[in-house]
Write a protein that holds these residues in place. Structure first.
Motif, mmCIF file in Angstrom:
data_model
loop_
_atom_site.group_PDB
_atom_site.id
_atom_site.type_symbol
_atom_site.label_atom_id
_atom_site.label_comp_id
_atom_site.label_asym_id
_atom_site.label_seq_id
_atom_site.Cartn_x
_atom_site.Cartn_y
_atom_site.Cartn_z
ATOM 1 N N ASP A 219 27.566 -2.768 83.285
ATOM 2 C CA ASP A 219 28.447 -1.828 83.976
ATOM 3 C C ASP A 219 29.907 -2.079 83.621
ATOM 4 N N LYS A 220 30.263 -3.340 83.471
ATOM 5 C CA LYS A 220 31.634 -3.664 83.078
ATOM 6 C C LYS A 220 31.927 -3.104 81.684
ATOM 7 N N ALA A 221 30.940 -3.210 80.789
ATOM 8 C CA ALA A 221 31.100 -2.667 79.440
ATOM 9 C C ALA A 221 31.258 -1.152 79.475
ATOM 10 N N ARG A 222 30.486 -0.483 80.331
ATOM 11 C CA ARG A 222 30.626 0.974 80.449
ATOM 12 C C ARG A 222 32.020 1.358 80.909
ATOM 13 N N GLY A 223 32.567 0.557 81.823
ATOM 14 C CA GLY A 223 33.904 0.856 82.327
ATOM 15 C C GLY A 223 34.984 0.709 81.275
ATOM 16 N N VAL A 224 34.792 -0.213 80.321
ATOM 17 C CA VAL A 224 35.807 -0.475 79.293
ATOM 18 C C VAL A 224 35.578 0.361 78.034
ATOM 19 N N TYR A 225 34.327 0.458 77.587
ATOM 20 C CA TYR A 225 34.034 1.085 76.301
ATOM 21 C C TYR A 225 33.462 2.492 76.419
ATOM 22 N N GLY A 226 33.158 2.909 77.640
ATOM 23 C CA GLY A 226 32.618 4.246 77.843
ATOM 24 C C GLY A 226 31.109 4.231 78.005
ATOM 25 N N LYS A 227 30.633 5.003 78.947
ATOM 26 C CA LYS A 227 29.199 5.054 79.226
ATOM 27 C C LYS A 227 28.405 5.499 78.001
ATOM 28 N N GLY A 228 28.939 6.501 77.275
ATOM 29 C CA GLY A 228 28.220 7.023 76.121
ATOM 30 C C GLY A 228 27.977 5.973 75.051
ATOM 31 N N GLU A 229 29.025 5.213 74.714
ATOM 32 C CA GLU A 229 28.904 4.191 73.676
ATOM 33 C C GLU A 229 27.911 3.098 74.070
ATOM 34 N N VAL A 230 28.031 2.628 75.306
ATOM 35 C CA VAL A 230 27.144 1.561 75.773
ATOM 36 C C VAL A 230 25.706 2.046 75.800
ATOM 37 N N ASP A 231 25.494 3.254 76.305
ATOM 38 C CA ASP A 231 24.125 3.757 76.421
ATOM 39 C C ASP A 231 23.496 4.028 75.061
ATOM 40 N N LYS A 232 24.322 4.339 74.038
ATOM 41 C CA LYS A 232 23.775 4.545 72.690
ATOM 42 C C LYS A 232 23.154 3.263 72.151
ATOM 43 N N ILE A 233 23.888 2.161 72.227
ATOM 44 C CA ILE A 233 23.340 0.918 71.667
ATOM 45 C C ILE A 233 22.208 0.384 72.547
ATOM 46 N N LEU A 234 22.301 0.570 73.854
ATOM 47 C CA LEU A 234 21.201 0.149 74.719
ATOM 48 C C LEU A 234 19.942 0.953 74.421
ATOM 49 N N ALA A 235 20.094 2.247 74.131
ATOM 50 C CA ALA A 235 18.938 3.084 73.794
ATOM 51 C C ALA A 235 18.324 2.657 72.470
ATOM 52 N N ASP A 236 19.174 2.366 71.474
ATOM 53 C CA ASP A 236 18.661 1.885 70.188
ATOM 54 C C ASP A 236 17.877 0.590 70.379
ATOM 55 N N ALA A 237 18.453 -0.331 71.159
ATOM 56 C CA ALA A 237 17.798 -1.625 71.380
ATOM 57 C C ALA A 237 16.488 -1.459 72.140
ATOM 58 N N ALA A 238 16.462 -0.586 73.142
ATOM 59 C CA ALA A 238 15.243 -0.362 73.920
ATOM 60 C C ALA A 238 14.136 0.223 73.048
ATOM 61 N N ALA A 239 14.491 1.169 72.173
ATOM 62 C CA ALA A 239 13.503 1.767 71.273
ATOM 63 C C ALA A 239 12.937 0.729 70.313
ATOM 64 N N ILE A 240 13.795 -0.164 69.843
ATOM 65 C CA ILE A 240 13.354 -1.206 68.919
ATOM 66 C C ILE A 240 12.440 -2.204 69.626
ATOM 67 N N ARG A 241 12.797 -2.591 70.843
ATOM 68 C CA ARG A 241 11.940 -3.523 71.593
ATOM 69 C C ARG A 241 10.561 -2.914 71.842
ATOM 70 N N LYS A 242 10.520 -1.600 72.070
ATOM 71 C CA LYS A 242 9.247 -0.912 72.301
ATOM 72 C C LYS A 242 8.418 -0.846 71.017
ATOM 73 N N ALA A 243 9.098 -0.564 69.907
ATOM 74 C CA ALA A 243 8.387 -0.420 68.634
ATOM 75 C C ALA A 243 7.941 -1.750 68.059
ATOM 76 N N LEU A 244 8.720 -2.796 68.349
ATOM 77 C CA LEU A 244 8.419 -4.132 67.812
ATOM 78 C C LEU A 244 8.320 -5.135 68.955
ATOM 79 N N PRO A 245 7.237 -5.110 69.697
ATOM 80 C CA PRO A 245 7.100 -6.019 70.843
ATOM 81 C C PRO A 245 7.240 -7.477 70.407
ATOM 82 N N SER A 246 7.936 -8.265 71.209
ATOM 83 C CA SER A 246 8.103 -9.690 70.911
ATOM 84 C C SER A 246 6.781 -10.403 71.064
ATOM 85 N N GLN A 247 6.502 -11.323 70.135
ATOM 86 C CA GLN A 247 5.240 -12.081 70.204
ATOM 87 C C GLN A 247 5.255 -13.061 71.355
#
Length: 333
Positions: free
Chosen positions: A305-333
């Motif tokens: 939330d602090k990052a959203r306040g400084v860098y913008g909700k859109g920017e933070v949510d973009k990288i979080l979405a990319d990371a979430a998609a990657i974690r889903k596609a490549l589950p950790s062993q």
């Protein structure tokens, strides 16, 4: 007579080779790892590949251990043309492109493979890296350092143990916010000063990947290694834009090929060395612990939330979405 002619031809051949070698343009590569560390090994690979693929037209001269500059100063020197190459944590470049702080948000990925996918294929991160030539340097490839964990003088079993303790951080808002959310007081200092600072009690610990902890021997002065793996912290290899623009198109291709091959080497080396490095440090007296991670994850929830306040909700949510998609596609062993 034949012997004389042969001697003359041999001498001429040696003279041509020597002249070619002496004609190689020397480029300076600065980093802060010790000579025995993975950064140095990858830098040597890069130098060898550059010499090979440019047919000896360029010589990479490597300066380890911060001989020329610490990480922030090395990046400044890239911009000024004082050095030609460096390799540092992504967050180190954020002074010049603040949005790169977002790559240091806690617990983005859980495995090396997920991290590689993020750095190689995230649309958001590609777009950010494409802005860097305008700042005076560009990313050629991403080397590996691993996941950041703690070395402290006293055991760190939960965020409660962080209260009142001083933690060294490098100049990066996201790392500082994460440390403060866990409960630490933060002290900014160059990595080259950290060993002595812990030894003298200026700080009680530091956080870095296992490879860096081993290379810079932080376990000697802060023997409690706590494997929180709170931030994935790879190392973009960068070149001065002024240097890059001097290369021919053919040489640019050669440098890119050398950079990609040295990145593969770096990733394999670091990933496959962690267990043996921890074993070596344990044999030297360090104590390695894997804490319950949930309390650490919960303690840093406010950072997003602090990052959203400084860098913008859109920017933070973009990288979080990319990371979430990657974690889903490549589950950790």
């Amino acid at each position: 007579m034949n012997k004389i002619v042969s001697s003359i031809l041999a001498a001429a051949s040696f003279s041509i080779v020597a002249s070619a070698a002496s004609a190689a343009e020397v480029l300076r590569f600065s980093h802060t790892d010790n000579p025995g560390g993975s950064r140095q090994a990858a830098a040597e690979q890069f130098a060898e590949k550059v010499a090979k693929y440019t047919e000896g037209r360029y010589e990479i001269r490597i300066y380890p251990s911060g001989q020329l500059a610490n990480d922030p100063k090395a990046i400044e020197q890239l911009q000024l043309g004082g050095i030609d190459f460096t390799v540092s944590a992504t967050g180190s470049y954020a002074t010049h492109l603040p949005s790169l702080n977002l790559t240091a948000m806690p617990f983005l990925v859980d495995s090396y493979e997920q991290g590689w996918e993020l750095y190689d294929n995230s649309d958001w991160l590609k777009n950010e890296f494409n802005k860097l030539p305008g700042k005076g340097f560009r990313v050629l490839s991403t080397w590996e350092a691993g996941f950041r964990s703690f070395t402290t003088k006293e055991p760190l079993t939960s965020p409660k143990d962080a209260e009142g303790e001083k933690m060294r951080v490098y100049p990066n808002d996201m790392i500082r916010w994460t440390m403060e959310a866990i409960g630490f007081q933060t002290v900014v200092m160059p990595i080259t000063d950290v060993y002595l600072a812990i030894q003298q009690g200026t700080v009680s610990g530091q956080e870095n990947p296992v490879d860096t902890i081993k290379s810079l021997r932080f376990y000697e002065v802060a023997p409690n290694i706590t494997l929180t793996r709170h931030v994935y912290s790879p190392l973009p290899l960068t070149v001065s834009e002024a240097t890059w623009q001097k290369f021919s198109d053919k040489d640019k291709q050669a440098f890119m090929k050398a950079a990609q091959e040295s990145a593969t080497f770096s990733r394999d080396l670091v990933k496959n060395s962690v267990d043996s490095q921890l074993k070596d440090m344990t044999s030297a007296g360090a104590k390695v612990a894997v804490p319950e991670i949930a309390p650490f994850r919960e303690s840093v929830a406010s950072v997003y939330d602090k990052a959203r306040g400084v860098y913008g909700k859109g920017e933070v949510d973009k990288i979080l979405a990319d990371a979430a998609a990657i974690r889903k596609a490549l589950p950790s062993q």
